[in-house]
Structures are given as C-alpha cells and as structure tokens.
Design a protein around this motif. Structure first.
Motif, PDB file in Angstrom:
ATOM      1  N   GLU A  81      15.099 -28.694 -94.759  1.00 15.32           N
ATOM      2  CA  GLU A  81      15.813 -27.953 -93.719  1.00 15.32           C
ATOM      3  C   GLU A  81      15.527 -28.567 -92.346  1.00 15.32           C
ATOM      4  OE1 GLU A  81      16.239 -23.340 -92.120  1.00 15.32           O
ATOM      5  OE2 GLU A  81      14.849 -23.806 -93.740  1.00 15.32           O
ATOM      6  N   LEU A  82      14.294 -29.004 -92.119  1.00 13.61           N
ATOM      7  CA  LEU A  82      13.941 -29.607 -90.836  1.00 13.61           C
ATOM      8  C   LEU A  82      14.723 -30.899 -90.611  1.00 13.61           C
ATOM      9  CD1 LEU A  82      12.293 -29.656 -88.250  1.00 13.61           C
ATOM     10  CD2 LEU A  82      10.434 -30.732 -89.516  1.00 13.61           C
ATOM     11  N   VAL A  83      14.852 -31.732 -91.623  1.00 12.30           N
ATOM     12  CA  VAL A  83      15.627 -32.966 -91.495  1.00 12.30           C
ATOM     13  C   VAL A  83      17.092 -32.628 -91.221  1.00 12.30           C
ATOM     14  CG1 VAL A  83      16.453 -35.015 -92.732  1.00 12.30           C
ATOM     15  CG2 VAL A  83      14.042 -34.342 -92.875  1.00 12.30           C
ATOM     16  N   PHE A  84      17.604 -31.595 -91.865  1.00 11.38           N
ATOM     17  CA  PHE A  84      18.972 -31.126 -91.607  1.00 11.38           C
ATOM     18  C   PHE A  84      19.142 -30.804 -90.127  1.00 11.38           C
ATOM     19  CE2 PHE A  84      21.760 -27.236 -91.533  1.00 11.38           C
ATOM     20  CZ  PHE A  84      22.968 -27.868 -91.779  1.00 11.38           C
ATOM     21  N   TYR A  85      18.170 -30.100 -89.532  1.00 15.58           N
ATOM     22  CA  TYR A  85      18.253 -29.761 -88.103  1.00 15.58           C
ATOM     23  C   TYR A  85      18.175 -31.009 -87.234  1.00 15.58           C
ATOM     24  CZ  TYR A  85      17.651 -24.933 -89.564  1.00 15.58           C
ATOM     25  OH  TYR A  85      17.810 -23.711 -90.157  1.00 15.58           O
ATOM     26  N   LYS A  86      17.362 -31.965 -87.647  1.00 20.09           N
ATOM     27  CA  LYS A  86      17.299 -33.222 -86.892  1.00 20.09           C
ATOM     28  C   LYS A  86      18.638 -33.939 -86.944  1.00 20.09           C
ATOM     29  CE  LYS A  86      12.366 -34.088 -87.350  1.00 20.09           C
ATOM     30  NZ  LYS A  86      11.323 -34.970 -87.886  1.00 20.09           N
ATOM     31  N   MET A  87      19.289 -33.903 -88.084  1.00 17.14           N
ATOM     32  CA  MET A  87      20.602 -34.542 -88.217  1.00 17.14           C
ATOM     33  C   MET A  87      21.638 -33.844 -87.342  1.00 17.14           C
ATOM     34  SD  MET A  87      20.586 -35.213 -92.308  1.00 17.14           S
ATOM     35  CE  MET A  87      21.927 -36.378 -92.466  1.00 17.14           C
ATOM     36  N   LEU A  88      21.457 -32.561 -87.126  1.00 14.25           N
ATOM     37  CA  LEU A  88      22.387 -31.796 -86.294  1.00 14.25           C
ATOM     38  C   LEU A  88      22.114 -31.953 -84.798  1.00 14.25           C
ATOM     39  CD1 LEU A  88      22.494 -28.395 -88.198  1.00 14.25           C
ATOM     40  CD2 LEU A  88      24.250 -30.172 -88.173  1.00 14.25           C
ATOM     41  N   SER A  89      20.984 -32.539 -84.430  1.00 16.31           N
ATOM     42  CA  SER A  89      20.575 -32.544 -83.026  1.00 16.31           C
ATOM     43  C   SER A  89      21.605 -33.176 -82.108  1.00 16.31           C
ATOM     44  CB  SER A  89      19.212 -33.210 -82.846  1.00 16.31           C
ATOM     45  OG  SER A  89      19.280 -34.564 -83.216  1.00 16.31           O
ATOM     46  N   SER A  90      22.344 -34.165 -82.562  1.00 16.41           N
ATOM     47  CA  SER A  90      23.359 -34.782 -81.720  1.00 16.41           C
ATOM     48  C   SER A  90      24.614 -33.915 -81.626  1.00 16.41           C
ATOM     49  CB  SER A  90      23.730 -36.166 -82.250  1.00 16.41           C
ATOM     50  OG  SER A  90      24.311 -36.053 -83.535  1.00 16.41           O
ATOM     51  N   ASP A  91      24.671 -32.854 -82.403  1.00 15.23           N
ATOM     52  CA  ASP A  91      25.849 -31.999 -82.423  1.00 15.23           C
ATOM     53  C   ASP A  91      25.667 -30.704 -81.642  1.00 15.23           C
ATOM     54  OD1 ASP A  91      27.319 -33.703 -84.234  1.00 15.23           O
ATOM     55  OD2 ASP A  91      25.817 -33.107 -85.693  1.00 15.23           O
ATOM     56  N   GLY A  92      24.553 -30.567 -80.935  1.00 14.12           N
ATOM     57  CA  GLY A  92      24.343 -29.385 -80.127  1.00 14.12           C
ATOM     58  C   GLY A  92      23.666 -28.230 -80.840  1.00 14.12           C
ATOM     59  N   TYR A  93      23.483 -28.326 -82.146  1.00 14.75           N
ATOM     60  CA  TYR A  93      22.839 -27.251 -82.890  1.00 14.75           C
ATOM     61  C   TYR A  93      21.373 -27.554 -83.144  1.00 14.75           C
ATOM     62  CZ  TYR A  93      27.580 -25.845 -84.196  1.00 14.75           C
ATOM     63  OH  TYR A  93      28.882 -25.452 -84.176  1.00 14.75           O
TER      64      TYR A  93
END
Length: 108
Positions: A81-93
């Motif tokens: 889940e943490l890696v998922f959030y890192k992947m989203l970091s460029s998307d504003g989430y």
C-alpha cells in the motif's frame, strides 16, 4: 484527470487485503481518475496487485495467482500500500497519503 506520466496510467490494478487509508472502491476510483484500470481479480492483464493488510495468515488467493502468473512470464508486480501511495505522489494523492500512512505507523 488522467496523468500519462503516472506509472499506473493505462495499467490494470487489483487490490487484496484491507487498505489503511481508503476503501477498495475509493482506491479503484483514484486509479480510474489518473487513467488506470481496476479489476476485482488477478488476470493475465493485471499489471499491479496492491497488497493491503492481510486478514489471515499466509498469502491471499490473489497473491498466489499473481505469483503463478509471474512465474509464467506475465509482467505483474505485487506492491505494498505504501508503494501504491508513492506511485500516486505525482498525481496529487500520494504525498498526503504517504504522510498520513507514516503518522499511523509511528503512532502507538
């Protein structure tokens, strides 16, 4: 708004386990908003399996299927889940989610 620079753009994602920040439905909606796709099961087209907290010992059926598909040459990754959030970091989430995630992890 779709983000073609996102690593999730155009990719099929599935979720397993309980996510800490979002429900699966909310996480699937975020993936859709950035131009990705979500499925309820692991298929030959699944690119990412996002693994939340497991409710029982061992691996979920989705994880086992992802491992089998990987062994058969499929380009699939099981990510936390943490890696998922890192992947989203460029998307504003993702940055907000990562910060909240880290606070939760540091809390007693």
């Amino acid at each position: 708004m779709p983000n073609r620079k996102s690593p999730l753009y155009g990719q099929l994602c599935a979720f397993t386990g309980k996510l800490q920040k979002y429900t699966r439905k909310e996480a699937m909606q975020i993936v859709a908003e950035i131009g990705g796709l979500s499925g309820s099961s692991v298929t030959k087209k699944t690119r990412f399996l996002i693994v939340g907290t497991q409710l029982r010992d061992g691996k979920s059926n989705k994880q086992l299927k992802a491992e089998k598909n990987l062994a058969n040459g499929q380009n699939i990754e099981a990510i936390s889940e943490l890696v998922f959030y890192k992947m989203l970091s460029s998307d504003g989430y993702g940055q907000i989610c990562m910060d909240e995630w880290l606070l939760r992890c540091d809390s007693p």
